[in-house]
Design a protein around this motif. Structure first.
Motif, PDB file in Angstrom:
ATOM      1  N   VAL A   1       1.415  -1.300  -0.050  1.00  0.00           N
ATOM      2  CA  VAL A   1       0.223   0.305   0.131  1.00  0.00           C
ATOM      3  C   VAL A   1       0.812   1.082  -0.329  1.00  0.00           C
ATOM      4  N   VAL A   2       1.873   1.118   0.927  1.00  0.00           N
ATOM      5  CA  VAL A   2       2.596   2.872   0.880  1.00  0.00           C
ATOM      6  C   VAL A   2       3.699   2.500  -0.404  1.00  0.00           C
ATOM      7  N   GLU A   3       4.034   1.501  -1.055  1.00  0.00           N
ATOM      8  CA  GLU A   3       4.431   1.716  -2.252  1.00  0.00           C
ATOM      9  C   GLU A   3       3.623   2.622  -3.807  1.00  0.00           C
ATOM     10  N   ILE A   4       2.500   1.183  -4.117  1.00  0.00           N
ATOM     11  CA  ILE A   4       1.497   1.955  -4.545  1.00  0.00           C
ATOM     12  C   ILE A   4       0.524   2.757  -3.992  1.00  0.00           C
ATOM     13  N   ASP A   5      -0.356   2.756  -3.556  1.00  0.00           N
ATOM     14  CA  ASP A   5      -1.062   3.730  -3.238  1.00  0.00           C
ATOM     15  C   ASP A   5      -1.074   5.165  -2.503  1.00  0.00           C
ATOM     16  N   GLN A   6       0.149   4.717  -1.981  1.00  0.00           N
ATOM     17  CA  GLN A   6       0.932   6.070  -1.747  1.00  0.00           C
ATOM     18  C   GLN A   6       1.382   6.396  -1.885  1.00  0.00           C
ATOM     19  N   GLU A   7       2.808   6.315  -2.489  1.00  0.00           N
ATOM     20  CA  GLU A   7       4.606   6.695  -3.175  1.00  0.00           C
ATOM     21  C   GLU A   7       3.787   6.669  -4.588  1.00  0.00           C
ATOM     22  N   GLY A   8       3.780   5.511  -5.504  1.00  0.00           N
ATOM     23  CA  GLY A   8       2.796   5.593  -6.796  1.00  0.00           C
ATOM     24  C   GLY A   8       2.188   7.030  -6.933  1.00  0.00           C
ATOM     25  N   ALA A   9       0.939   7.120  -5.967  1.00  0.00           N
ATOM     26  CA  ALA A   9       0.169   7.620  -6.906  1.00  0.00           C
ATOM     27  C   ALA A   9       0.611   9.586  -6.465  1.00  0.00           C
ATOM     28  N   LYS A  10       1.668   9.445  -5.724  1.00  0.00           N
ATOM     29  CA  LYS A  10       2.889  10.586  -5.433  1.00  0.00           C
ATOM     30  C   LYS A  10       3.493  10.981  -6.565  1.00  0.00           C
ATOM     31  N   LYS A  11       3.750   9.628  -7.152  1.00  0.00           N
ATOM     32  CA  LYS A  11       4.540   9.647  -8.406  1.00  0.00           C
ATOM     33  C   LYS A  11       4.226  10.463  -9.417  1.00  0.00           C
ATOM     34  N   LEU A  12       3.021  10.164  -9.523  1.00  0.00           N
ATOM     35  CA  LEU A  12       2.322  10.249 -10.834  1.00  0.00           C
ATOM     36  C   LEU A  12       1.926  11.984 -10.876  1.00  0.00           C
ATOM     37  N   ILE A  13       1.838  11.840  -9.260  1.00  0.00           N
ATOM     38  CA  ILE A  13       1.024  13.474  -8.967  1.00  0.00           C
ATOM     39  C   ILE A  13       2.587  14.903  -9.444  1.00  0.00           C
ATOM     40  N   ASP A  14       3.520  14.036  -9.110  1.00  0.00           N
ATOM     41  CA  ASP A  14       5.035  15.139  -9.127  1.00  0.00           C
ATOM     42  C   ASP A  14       4.466  14.662 -11.039  1.00  0.00           C
ATOM     43  N   ALA A  15       4.195  12.898 -11.755  1.00  0.00           N
ATOM     44  CA  ALA A  15       4.683  13.886 -12.777  1.00  0.00           C
ATOM     45  C   ALA A  15       3.991  14.738 -13.901  1.00  0.00           C
ATOM     46  N   SER A  16       2.744  14.269 -12.940  1.00  0.00           N
ATOM     47  CA  SER A  16       1.129  15.921 -13.490  1.00  0.00           C
ATOM     48  C   SER A  16       1.750  17.115 -13.691  1.00  0.00           C
ATOM     49  N   GLN A  17       2.599  17.423 -12.163  1.00  0.00           N
ATOM     50  CA  GLN A  17       2.853  18.641 -12.284  1.00  0.00           C
ATOM     51  C   GLN A  17       3.628  19.153 -13.058  1.00  0.00           C
ATOM     52  N   PHE A  18       4.885  18.695 -13.434  1.00  0.00           N
ATOM     53  CA  PHE A  18       6.331  18.776 -14.267  1.00  0.00           C
ATOM     54  C   PHE A  18       5.817  18.483 -15.642  1.00  0.00           C
TER      55      PHE A  18
ATOM     56  N   LEU B   1      -0.989  15.443  -2.770  1.00  0.00           N
ATOM     57  CA  LEU B   1      -1.930  15.971  -4.414  1.00  0.00           C
ATOM     58  C   LEU B   1      -2.733  17.854  -3.787  1.00  0.00           C
ATOM     59  N   LYS B   2      -3.404  17.864  -2.864  1.00  0.00           N
ATOM     60  CA  LYS B   2      -3.967  19.212  -2.364  1.00  0.00           C
ATOM     61  C   LYS B   2      -2.090  19.763  -2.399  1.00  0.00           C
ATOM     62  N   ASN B   3      -1.499  19.548  -1.946  1.00  0.00           N
ATOM     63  CA  ASN B   3      -0.904  20.332  -1.540  1.00  0.00           C
ATOM     64  C   ASN B   3       0.122  20.948  -2.565  1.00  0.00           C
ATOM     65  N   SER B   4       0.550  20.073  -4.159  1.00  0.00           N
ATOM     66  CA  SER B   4       0.839  20.415  -4.956  1.00  0.00           C
ATOM     67  C   SER B   4       0.016  21.808  -6.194  1.00  0.00           C
ATOM     68  N   ASP B   5       0.506  21.511  -7.163  1.00  0.00           N
ATOM     69  CA  ASP B   5      -0.288  23.109  -8.149  1.00  0.00           C
ATOM     70  C   ASP B   5      -0.583  22.955  -9.293  1.00  0.00           C
ATOM     71  N   LEU B   6      -1.527  21.992  -9.144  1.00  0.00           N
ATOM     72  CA  LEU B   6      -2.580  20.997  -9.740  1.00  0.00           C
ATOM     73  C   LEU B   6      -3.886  21.592  -9.823  1.00  0.00           C
TER      74      LEU B   6
END
Length: 213
Positions: free
Chosen positions: A79-96, A133-138
């Motif tokens: 859950v940490v690798e996928i639901d947490q860190e995986g989501a965070k990676k996609l959030i960062d990729a989306s912002q980039f 996600l809430k703390n991102s610029d998205l």
């Protein structure tokens, strides 16, 4: 048509999302797959695909995408690798890549994970992803459904920032909700919970009486 990356496209909810996007006059789905042999079913449907694993570098997956839906899940494992860190990676990729809107499939109970004995680790992972996600610029929408079922769609939901009850909802109705909030100006930077029954999904989301829209 706007290009929408669907993370979790091979999952039960993700398949509903892709099917809805295929029929939409506004959006073009891009299924995110972990293994290249998963492309066969999508190519048979004339659906574009992007190779990417949320446990690895996925910055490339969001290139050229207008919007993103995160519906991937670990099924209770990693859950940490996928639901947490995986989501965070996609959030960062989306912002980039300057994605215009990010839709997060979260879960009821994410705001108070310690109240759950069985799902605490999962809900804490989802909470951390939602916070990132809430703390991102998205621009974003966070949708928190009750327990997911494989029942037929009802096209009706109960919706509020906080529902004072527990319950379930079909994956098909969740998918409809996620696709509905993709549109610009709908539920921007909102977080809300949904359960089955209630009023028509379109009315529930567009109705200002529930505080979003």
């Amino acid at each position: 048509m706007e290009k929408v990356l669907v993370a979790g496209a091979t999952g039960a909810t993700g398949k509903h999302i892709v099917d809805l996007l295929k029929e939409s006059p506004y959006f073009e789905p891009f299924a995110m797959i972990r293994k290249e042999d998963q492309k066969v079913s999508f190519e048979a449907q004339n659906v574009n695909w992007v190779l990417g694993d949320v446990s690895e570098d996925i910055k490339h997956t969001c290139k050229g995408m207008d919007k993103v839906i995160f519906a991937a899940g670990s099924g209770g494992k990693n859950v940490v690798e996928i639901d947490q860190e995986g989501a965070k990676k996609l959030i960062d990729a989306s912002q980039f890549n300057k994605v215009k809107k990010f839709i997060m499939l979260s879960s009821m109970g994410t705001d108070q994970p310690k109240q759950s004995d069985d799902l605490q680790e999962y809900l804490e992972a989802k909470q951390n992803a939602d916070r990132h996600l809430k703390n991102s610029d998205l621009n974003y929408v966070i949708v928190r459904p009750g327990a997911l079922t494989n029942e037929n769609p009802t096209n009706h939901i109960k919706l509020a920032h906080k529902l004072n009850s527990q319950g379930s909802i079909s994956r098909a109705d969740v998918a409809q909700t996620l696709v509905r909030v993709l549109k610009d100006g709908i539920a921007d930077k909102e977080t809300f919970e949904i359960l089955k029954e209630g009023i028509l999904i379109s009315k529930a989301i567009d109705n200002n009486s529930v505080g979003i829209g």
